[in-house]
Design a protein around this motif. Structure first.
Motif, short mmCIF file in Angstrom:
data_model
loop_
_atom_site.label_atom_id
_atom_site.label_comp_id
_atom_site.label_asym_id
_atom_site.label_seq_id
_atom_site.Cartn_x
_atom_site.Cartn_y
_atom_site.Cartn_z
N SER A 1 12.32 0.04 0.09
CA SER A 1 11.68 -1.26 -0.13
C SER A 1 10.39 -1.41 0.66
CB SER A 1 12.64 -2.39 0.23
OG SER A 1 12.96 -2.35 1.61
N SER A 2 10.15 -0.52 1.63
CA SER A 2 8.97 -0.61 2.47
C SER A 2 7.82 0.22 1.89
CB SER A 2 9.28 -0.10 3.88
OG SER A 2 8.09 0.05 4.63
N ASP B 1 13.42 -1.87 -5.01
CA ASP B 1 14.60 -2.59 -4.54
C ASP B 1 15.83 -1.83 -5.04
OD1 ASP B 1 16.74 -4.31 -4.17
OD2 ASP B 1 15.77 -6.05 -5.08
N ASP C 1 8.45 -2.90 7.07
CA ASP C 1 7.03 -2.55 7.11
C ASP C 1 6.52 -2.56 8.55
OD1 ASP C 1 6.83 -2.18 4.39
OD2 ASP C 1 5.93 -4.14 3.99
N PRO D 1 11.80 -6.32 3.31
CA PRO D 1 10.70 -5.37 3.49
C PRO D 1 9.75 -5.71 4.64
CG PRO D 1 11.00 -5.88 1.17
CD PRO D 1 11.88 -6.82 1.92
#
Length: 243
Positions: free
Chosen positions: A110-111, A134, A47, A43
């Motif tokens: 996941s971000s 996830d 991100d 992540p």
């Protein structure tokens, strides 16, 4: 470059780069190996990348528009279908699906950065939901979805340090959250000789023998659409907390 046998299930994925214009399609490089590309770094990488792409919509593989015909053929016109879009990123695909009548769309990534961005961008499409999650450990009850639509997730997981195990965990979760008879659509750069091993081990999923080829517009070669059906006899596993 020859990869070890355990890694030959996976093809390279697109290189990282500068921010792309809305609707851009990222293509694959000619070389690379699992663990060597940033896409498998978790992540934190995503991100940072999505923070730089706050004003864009970017689609890997065929653009959302190019994928419309395939979606229409496969999904039909049943707007009540429960669709899971794992690894949603900042794709234009869920918005286009929504506008064509598919309102029950659950997007996960996941971000946390891109989920916040997409929630804001799609606030005029309130029936869609967005979750930081996830994909190898999804917090949905078993048999929740009719369709799982994967656009490049398997390719990204092929860049992790343990691609075989991580991809198997993901496909196991896909099978669990699909209802019996549900459909898994996986759009990938990887040809059958790179994907067949992982898919053959996917519990409860029966894949069509030959994937559908989607030609690239500006380069030679094809993308591959793999389609599977969740076995009616497949064990459902233990339910998880509803998200």
């Amino acid at each position: 470059q020859v990869w070890p046998p355990a890694l030959q299930l996976f093809s390279p994925v697109p290189p990282s780069g500068a921010s792309m214009p809305a609707g851009a399609v990222v293509d694959a490089p000619d070389a690379g190996a699992p663990g060597d590309v940033f896409y498998g770094k978790g992540p934190a990488y995503w991100d940072a990348r999505f923070a730089k792409e706050a004003e864009t919509l970017s689609d890997w593989l065929p653009s959302a528009e190019d994928f419309d015909a395939v979606v229409a053929e496969t999904l039909g016109t049943d707007g009540s279908l429960r669709i899971l879009h794992p690894g949603c990123g900042n794709s234009a695909l869920p918005g286009r699906l929504y506008d064509t009548g598919f309102r029950n769309i659950v997007n996960v990534d996941s971000s946390s950065v891109v989920i916040a961005q997409m929630q804001a961008r799609c606030r005029h499409q309130p029936d869609m939901s967005w979750h930081v999650m996830d994909v190898t450990d999804m917090k949905f009850n078993s048999s929740r979805f009719d369709i799982v639509l994967d656009k490049g997730v398997v390719d990204c997981l092929g860049c992790t340090d343990t691609p075989t195990a991580v991809t198997h965990a993901y496909l196991t979760e896909v099978s669990r959250v699909l209802r019996p008879g549900g459909k898994f659509l996986c759009l990938s750069y990887g040809s059958p000789h790179m994907r067949s091993g992982a898919f053959a081990r996917a519990p409860g999923l029966t894949f069509i023998a030959e994937p559908r080829r989607l030609p690239k517009k500006e380069k030679k070669g094809s993308y591959y659409l793999y389609m599977a059906t969740k076995s009616v006899e497949s064990a459902e596993g233990q339910p998880k907390s509803q998200a």
